[in-house]
Design a protein around this motif. Structure first.
Motif, PDB file in Angstrom:
ATOM      1  N   ARG A  57      12.737  98.788  68.246  1.00 42.04           N
ATOM      2  CA  ARG A  57      13.579  97.635  67.929  1.00 42.04           C
ATOM      3  C   ARG A  57      15.054  97.967  68.162  1.00 42.04           C
ATOM      4  N   ASN A  58      15.454  99.181  67.798  1.00 40.70           N
ATOM      5  CA  ASN A  58      16.839  99.586  68.029  1.00 40.70           C
ATOM      6  C   ASN A  58      17.160  99.606  69.522  1.00 40.70           C
ATOM      7  N   ALA A  59      16.253 100.125  70.332  1.00 42.62           N
ATOM      8  CA  ALA A  59      16.485 100.197  71.770  1.00 42.62           C
ATOM      9  C   ALA A  59      16.608  98.800  72.366  1.00 42.62           C
ATOM     10  N   GLY A  60      15.724  97.890  71.947  1.00 42.50           N
ATOM     11  CA  GLY A  60      15.801  96.519  72.439  1.00 42.50           C
ATOM     12  C   GLY A  60      17.097  95.842  72.044  1.00 42.50           C
ATOM     13  N   ALA A  61      17.528  96.085  70.802  1.00 41.05           N
ATOM     14  CA  ALA A  61      18.774  95.479  70.328  1.00 41.05           C
ATOM     15  C   ALA A  61      19.969  96.009  71.108  1.00 41.05           C
ATOM     16  N   VAL A 100      11.433  92.979  76.744  1.00 38.28           N
ATOM     17  CA  VAL A 100      10.193  93.524  76.192  1.00 38.28           C
ATOM     18  C   VAL A 100      10.363  95.027  76.015  1.00 38.28           C
ATOM     19  N   VAL A 101       9.983  95.524  74.838  1.00 38.14           N
ATOM     20  CA  VAL A 101       9.979  96.968  74.597  1.00 38.14           C
ATOM     21  C   VAL A 101       8.523  97.411  74.524  1.00 38.14           C
ATOM     22  N   GLU A 140      12.741  89.577  81.664  1.00 40.67           N
ATOM     23  CA  GLU A 140      13.936  89.925  82.431  1.00 40.67           C
ATOM     24  C   GLU A 140      14.144  91.434  82.471  1.00 40.67           C
ATOM     25  N   ARG A 141      13.848  92.102  81.350  1.00 39.38           N
ATOM     26  CA  ARG A 141      14.002  93.551  81.268  1.00 39.38           C
ATOM     27  C   ARG A 141      12.844  94.125  80.466  1.00 39.38           C
ATOM     28  N   ILE A 142      12.388  95.306  80.872  1.00 41.85           N
ATOM     29  CA  ILE A 142      11.330  96.010  80.154  1.00 41.85           C
ATOM     30  C   ILE A 142      11.818  97.418  79.847  1.00 41.85           C
ATOM     31  N   LEU A 143      11.815  97.779  78.587  1.00 35.27           N
ATOM     32  CA  LEU A 143      12.158  99.125  78.140  1.00 35.27           C
ATOM     33  C   LEU A 143      10.890  99.828  77.698  1.00 35.27           C
ATOM     34  N   THR A 144      10.874 101.137  77.796  1.00 35.25           N
ATOM     35  CA  THR A 144       9.737 101.921  77.331  1.00 35.25           C
ATOM     36  C   THR A 144      10.198 102.896  76.257  1.00 35.25           C
TER      37      THR A 144
END
Length: 235
Positions: free
Chosen positions: A34-38, A2-3, A16-20
């Protein structure tokens, strides 16, 4: 994966993972998110990237259909049908299946079928739901981080795919469901974002995106073609 794109802390989420990726000066940074999640997913070993916007619910067969299509077309970007749900719609598997009515503006092959898009169909690409190999995403360069706020970054990505010769495939049965929320057409609340991002797009590709909304804003007298670009009309 999840971003979280808000400027606050994310709540407890089943991920499983969360980005901000916080907003930029001009608004939400959806391209950068989207780039960070990819990057994170690819770094964890993902070979197939499936993108789904926060207001979309995956159908029961979405992952399976995307995986199957990717196995057969490893160099392609894959787009499944999207149904816009009415207010109050249930989100259970059976309820979603019964509500399936894909948006008519895009091809909808039968479940299990894959249809290759023509060159003229790339502007129909939607970032609401799509998939492609991690290597293909990296080779194209991902989304352009210059886009902030609403609009333009998905069409820019589609044009980059077309320019790079990446096939675009419509994947039958990979259904996603867009949850209902209030909106306006044209989206007046995003006018400044559309003008700013539209100009970024026009400098790169030689034409303006979101032309239907641009025409509506112009017809309402809110914008005018001035100095070689679209600008707000002073009130």
């Amino acid at each position: 994966m999840v971003v979280w794109v808000g400027d606050d802390d994310p709540p407890e989420l089943d991920a499983e993972r969360i980005l901000t990726v916080p907003p930029g000066a001009a608004g939400l940074r959806l391209a950068a998110a989207r780039n960070a999640g990819a990057r994170e997913a690819a770094g964890a070993g993902a070979e197939l990237l499936i993108f789904l916007d926060a207001d979309c619910v995956p159908g029961a067969d979405l992952v399976r259909r995307y995986r199957s299509a990717h196995d057969e077309h490893r160099d392609a970007v894959l787009c499944g049908p999207v149904t816009y749900l009415p207010a109050g719609a249930g989100l259970g598997a059976d309820e979603l299946r019964a509500a399936t009515a894909p948006h008519p503006a895009r091809p909808v092959p039968a479940p299990g079928e894959v249809q290759r898009a023509g060159e003229e169909e790339y502007p129909l690409f939607w970032s609401l739901s799509f998939a492609l190999g991690a290597e293909t995403f990296a080779a194209v360069g991902g989304f352009d981080d210059a886009y902030e706020g609403y609009g333009g970054e998905d069409t820019d990505f589609a044009f980059a795919l077309r320019s790079a010769g990446v096939p675009l495939l419509w994947v039958g049965g990979a259904d996603a469901y867009h949850q209902h929320h209030p909106t306006t057409s044209p989206p007046w609340q995003h006018l400044d974002d559309i003008l700013r991002n539209g100009e970024i797009f026009a400098r790169r590709w030689g034409r303006w995106p979101m032309d239907g909304w641009i025409e509506a804003f112009a017809a309402a007298g809110a914008i005018a073609w001035t100095g070689g670009t679209w600008q707000r009309v002073p009130s």
